[in-house]
Design an enzyme around this catalytic site. Structure first.
Site, mmCIF file in Angstrom:
data_model
loop_
_atom_site.group_PDB
_atom_site.id
_atom_site.type_symbol
_atom_site.label_atom_id
_atom_site.label_comp_id
_atom_site.label_asym_id
_atom_site.label_seq_id
_atom_site.Cartn_x
_atom_site.Cartn_y
_atom_site.Cartn_z
ATOM 1 N N HIS A 57 0.854 -1.196 0.000
ATOM 2 C CA HIS A 57 0.000 0.000 0.000
ATOM 3 C C HIS A 57 0.884 1.238 0.000
ATOM 4 O O HIS A 57 1.759 1.378 0.847
ATOM 5 C CB HIS A 57 -0.909 0.012 1.235
ATOM 6 N N TYR A 184 -9.194 5.665 7.111
ATOM 7 C CA TYR A 184 -9.313 5.990 8.536
ATOM 8 C C TYR A 184 -10.275 7.168 8.609
ATOM 9 O O TYR A 184 -9.998 8.226 8.044
ATOM 10 C CB TYR A 184 -7.973 6.432 9.126
ATOM 11 N N PRO A 276 -4.608 0.235 18.871
ATOM 12 C CA PRO A 276 -4.395 -0.307 17.522
ATOM 13 C C PRO A 276 -4.306 0.736 16.400
ATOM 14 O O PRO A 276 -3.790 0.429 15.330
ATOM 15 C CB PRO A 276 -5.612 -1.219 17.307
ATOM 16 N N LYS A 280 0.839 -0.300 15.056
ATOM 17 C CA LYS A 280 2.263 -0.372 15.430
ATOM 18 C C LYS A 280 2.620 -1.628 16.237
ATOM 19 O O LYS A 280 3.804 -1.952 16.378
ATOM 20 C CB LYS A 280 2.656 0.871 16.239
ATOM 21 N N TYR A 368 3.814 6.485 10.172
ATOM 22 C CA TYR A 368 3.024 5.310 9.755
ATOM 23 C C TYR A 368 3.903 4.236 9.123
ATOM 24 O O TYR A 368 3.702 3.050 9.325
ATOM 25 C CB TYR A 368 1.928 5.758 8.765
HETATM 26 C C1 DHB Z 1 -5.413 -2.933 10.453
HETATM 27 C C2 DHB Z 1 -5.361 -2.711 11.810
HETATM 28 C C3 DHB Z 1 -4.956 -1.491 12.297
HETATM 29 O O1 DHB Z 1 -4.881 -1.260 13.621
HETATM 30 C C4 DHB Z 1 -4.608 -0.470 11.429
HETATM 31 O O2 DHB Z 1 -4.243 0.734 11.923
HETATM 32 C C5 DHB Z 1 -4.652 -0.699 10.082
HETATM 33 C C6 DHB Z 1 -5.055 -1.923 9.589
HETATM 34 C C7 DHB Z 1 -5.864 -4.236 9.918
HETATM 35 O O3 DHB Z 1 -6.153 -5.132 10.726
HETATM 36 O O4 DHB Z 1 -5.992 -4.386 8.708
#
Ligand code: DHB
Length: 374
Positions: A57, A184, A276, A280, A368
């Site tokens: 990505h 997001y 989450p 990270k 990121y």
């Molecule tokens: C996923 C989980 C995340 O916490 C994130 O920031 C991006 C993607 C995932 O499970 O695809």
């Protein structure tokens, strides 16, 4: 991963894993790997399918006030991330250790640690049949997750923690991709994340109450909640389908300092947990063991203890960057249940400032995609 790195340096290790291979393989976790995590898997001889099955990505979409703001990581900082689920990383690593004759014991539970301040730390554990064993080692690495027994065996260290008044409701659904990149979104109804797993299976999350009961959420209710959080003037619509799994994911920030006590070293969630948002957790755990693998090899092979002595401080520099990034992303994108209109509007102002400033976008892209030189 650490056991694999140690084996490459000629250092023997035993891995004690409380769960079964099947349990770990079928537990869905995060999915985003930084470039350096991908390189760790591909350049150290792991038999990984990350290059063939992983999906590179080049950016994400930050969506707020119903409008999309694409961020191109490649353009901003020359880096990308790869979507490759954590349970697949585990399958690859387990296969690699099995290929190389590694000693990985599934269904073994550690019950106590002792003599950590001596040169022969030991632990007691029970095997899959419930028989008790004692193992004496040179070093014990506690990589036993956020409720770590290893961490709790040490008194007097400094623990930093904070909690959040929300959690994530995560689903796995049989549906087409709704977008090419991850979305997001900050909405008046709360955060949502549209992620992916394959052409036909998708992963999505939405902010919920930590006490939410998944049984109260029908498929229709889940889809309309997700849709109302991503809705905008552009008419964006999610591709929907049968929901294969639903779970509530806890949210916390935690750091133990230092990550070492005598001959016990902590790695991954045992030493630090991030919320989450920004994915990270797995990347930090892999960064820890990359450092530890080198440090323990230097000690065993060259008799140089300095890298092991430096491990905690060095790992903590990256960990605190990731703590900052994860809580910043969380605050900017979520709506606490008691949020007043000012704080809701302020978070939108922050997103507006961020997406209208090249420096801001670059900072987010750098965080990121990881910090290669940390
Ligand atoms: C996923 C989980 C995340 O916490 C994130 O920031 C991006 C993607 C995932 O499970 O695809």
């Amino acid at each position: 991963m650490l056991s694999h790195l140690l084996a490459r340096a000629g250092v023997e290790s035993i891995v004690l894993e409380a769960r079964t291979h099947e349990e770990i393989r079928t537990t869905h976790r995060a999915g985003i790997l930084e470039d350096q995590a991908v390189r760790l898997l591909t350049e150290t001889g792991v038999d990984s399918r990350v290059r063939s099955l992983g999906d590179e990505h080049t950016g994400i979409d930050l969506r707020f006030a119903g409008e999309s703001h694409p961020l191109d990581f490649h353009e901003l900082v020359g880096a990308t991330v790869t979507l490759y689920p954590q349970n697949e990383v585990f399958v690859d690593l387990a296969a690699t250790r099995a290929r190389d004759g590694g000693d990985v014991r599934f269904g073994w539970t550690v019950t106590a640690l002792a003599d950590l301040e001596t040169e022969r730390p030991r632990l007691t554990c029970t095997d899959a049949e419930g028989v008790e064993h004692e193992i004496v080692a040179d070093v014990i690495v506690g990589a036993d997750g956020s409720r770590s027994l290893c961490r709790r065996a040490v008194d007097g260290a400094q623990d930093y923690r904070t909690s959040y008044p929300f959690a994530w409701f995560g689903i796995l659904a049989e549906a087409e991709k709704s977008a090419a990149e991850l979305i997001y979104t900050n909405s008046p109804h709360g955060f949502a994340l549209i992620s992916q797993r394959s052409e036909t299976v998708q992963r999505m999350y939405f902010q919920c109450d930590p006490e939410e009961d998944v049984a109260d959420w029908s498929e229709d209710r889940i889809w309309s909640e997700l849709q109302r959080r991503v809705a905008g003037a552009d008419g964006f619509e999610l591709a929907t389908g049968p929901i294969l799994e639903k779970t509530v994911l806890p949210f916390r920030s935690f750091v133990r300092e230092p990550l070492r006590h005598g001959r016990l070293l902590l790695a991954g969630d045992a030493g630090h947990t991030v919320p989450p948002t920004g994915a990270k957790g797995l990347n930090l755990a892999l960064a820890d063991v990359a450092l530890l693998g080198e440090a323990l090899a230097a000690w065993y092979v060259d008799g140089d203890v300095r890298p092991v002595d430096a491990y905690s401080d060095k790992a903590l520099r990256r960990i605190w960057r990731a703590q900052h990034f994860s809580s910043w992303m969380t605050a900017m994108l979520h709506t606490p249940p008691d949020a007043d209109p000012f704080s809701i509007r302020r978070a939108l102002g922050e997103l507006e400032t961020l997406t209208s400033s090249p420096g801001g976008m670059q900072h987010l892209a750098e965080c990121y995609t990881g910090w290669p030189n940390t």
